[in-house]
Scaffold this motif. Structure first.
Motif, short mmCIF file in Angstrom:
data_model
loop_
_atom_site.label_atom_id
_atom_site.label_comp_id
_atom_site.label_asym_id
_atom_site.label_seq_id
_atom_site.Cartn_x
_atom_site.Cartn_y
_atom_site.Cartn_z
N ALA A 204 0.87 -1.18 0.00
CA ALA A 204 0.00 0.00 0.00
C ALA A 204 0.90 1.22 0.00
O ALA A 204 2.12 1.12 -0.08
N VAL A 209 -0.16 -4.22 3.70
CA VAL A 209 -1.51 -4.53 4.20
C VAL A 209 -1.81 -5.99 3.88
O VAL A 209 -1.09 -6.64 3.11
N LYS A 211 -4.67 -8.80 2.61
CA LYS A 211 -5.96 -9.09 1.98
C LYS A 211 -6.89 -9.69 3.03
O LYS A 211 -6.50 -10.57 3.80
N GLN A 377 -7.16 -5.31 3.76
CA GLN A 377 -7.66 -4.72 2.51
C GLN A 377 -8.96 -5.43 2.14
O GLN A 377 -8.98 -6.62 1.84
N LEU A 383 -9.41 0.03 3.41
CA LEU A 383 -8.62 -0.57 4.47
C LEU A 383 -9.38 -0.54 5.78
O LEU A 383 -10.04 0.45 6.12
#
Length: 432
Positions: A204, A209, A211, A377, A383
């Motif tokens: 990011a 981040v 998933k 995410q 987010l």
């Protein structure tokens, strides 16, 4: 081809019990591994005094550093490549920072730092920027390249995403040491599904981040870390050994300051005692040097230094008892007076020690050592902070656990309680 992009004629591999293989193709990485300063990490244990509890914990910071490098290499080469959020020009600085993040650790790491008021990250930066073999290799990339790597270590680098790969609440450093330390101590707590986490990591703007479909793997990782801290890293017997190690160095420093005549001159420690440490002094000191001096100091005329070294070398450690400073705040004062009356120096033989850990925290702006949280995410690209989605993580977020112990020489007190009633009184009070 420039040195920055130069590849080895043939890929080199290190056989590794955690990652199976460590892959090296970049000439820069291979040359850094061969430097004097990086090879020194073979002589620094990853877990300090923990080998006195878990006998397999003899692994080094050299092994761990290679492991962190390998995880970052996999993240970049297999997951981030081609994604618009990742700048491929940052690849080499990220790999070098991963490999060199622990370069400045001293012997027995954190215990050594406490005694001499040192900061291993500052020494890491000093080695990167000083007249060292590592600096010479990195400078071949470009004159400013050592500073770029040092800025990642110091968490001031312009690209926060690179920093987060090595220093965040879910980073390559933690992912390696949890698995590596679990492997070498023989415990099961530190194992988690790293393969799954690597598959769901995404770059990011300012950090890595996860998933959202990988949330449960991250929960497992956080709980593994929690268990490792309380079952391994804060083990009371390992802390007892660390207490004695710290007291040995304090005693040697005190004797030196009081012009004690050592049978074996503590030459490698003089600059540490005098606070005149040079980079060469620091790099020259490793755990082999400390063990040699502890063996020699067992024969010193000073009974305290001799006894403490004998205890450390032969694993004759202090016993421990639970201690609640909020409820038993008078106990330490009482014990201190009794120790002095009984002729036992409480400065070296009565020690309170606390361990504290915060397994996960959300963002608390402005607080000291504020932590950047882990973000999930979502399918729509937004987010979400981890604890908002995970009940497990929410239950432990921001909750600091602290443990207090008193350490004391139970063997001396038990052996002498028939002849000295004060010894018996001390034992009753400390156990009480």
């Amino acid at each position: 081809m420039s040195y920055e992009h130069e590849k080895l004629a043939e890929e080199k591999v290190f056989k590794d019990p955690v990652h199976r293989y460590i892959h090296v193709r970049d000439r820069v990485i291979w040359d850094v591994i061969g430097t004097r300063e990086f090879q020194r990490l073979r002589r620094i244990r990853q877990l300090g005094t923990t080998y006195l509890v878990f006998h397999g914990a003899e692994h080094s910071r050299f092994q761990h550093s290679l492991g962190v490098y390998e995880i970052v290499r996999r993240i970049i080469d297999s997951g981030f490549g081609g994604r618009p959020e990742w700048n491929e020009e940052e690849r080499l600085v990220a790999l070098c920072a991963a490999l060199l993040h622990d370069l400045g650790h001293g012997p027995f790491s954190h215990a050594f730092e406490k005694v001499f008021d040192l900061d291993h990250e500052k020494f890491t930066q000093a080695i990167l920027l000083g007249e060292t073999e590592v600096n010479a290799v990195l400078s071949r990339v470009s004159p400013e390249f050592p500073q770029r790597v040092a800025d990642v270590i110091g968490k001031t680098y312009k690209d926060k995403l690179v920093i987060s790969l090595i220093s965040s609440q879910i980073d390559a450093d933690r992912m390696d040491y949890l698995q590596r330390d679990a492997y070498y101590t023989g415990v099961q707590y530190g194992h988690f599904d790293m393969e799954r986490i690597l598959r769901v990591m995404r770059p990011a703007e300012e950090q890595v981040v996860i998933k959202s479909s990988g949330m449960h793997a991250v929960e497992d990782y956080i709980m593994s870390r929690y268990q490792m801290y309380w079952q391994v890293y804060f083990h009371p017997v390992s802390r007892s050994a660390e207490v004695i190690l710290i007291k040995i160095l304090h005693r040697a420093k005190s004797l030196y300051k009081n012009s004690y005549s050592f049978q074996q001159d503590p030459a490698p420690f003089r600059s540490f005692f005098d606070k005149t440490i040079t980079l060469e002094d620091y790099i020259s000191l490793d755990e082999g040097v400390l063990f040699t001096y502890f063996q020699l100091w067992m024969k010193e005329q000073d009974p305290i230094l001799s006894d403490l070294c004998r205890r450390f070398i032969n694993r004759k450690l202090f016993q421990y008892a639970e201690f609640d400073p909020a409820k038993e705040y008078r106990k330490i004062g009482q014990l201190d007076a009794l120790f002095k009356e009984a002729g036992i120096d409480p400065e070296y033989y009565l020690v309170t020690d606390s361990s504290s850990d915060l397994p996960y925290d959300f963002y608390r702006p402005g607080e000291e050592n504020e932590r950047v949280p882990i973000y999930l995410q979502l399918p729509n690209g937004e987010l979400s902070e981890l604890s908002r989605s995970s009940d497990i993580v929410d239950a432990i977020s921001g909750k600091r656990r602290t443990d207090h112990k008193i350490y004391f020489p139970e063997d001396i007190l038990e052996a002498g309680q028939e002849d000295n009633p004060l010894y018996k009184e001390i034992l009753q009070l400390v156990r009480g």
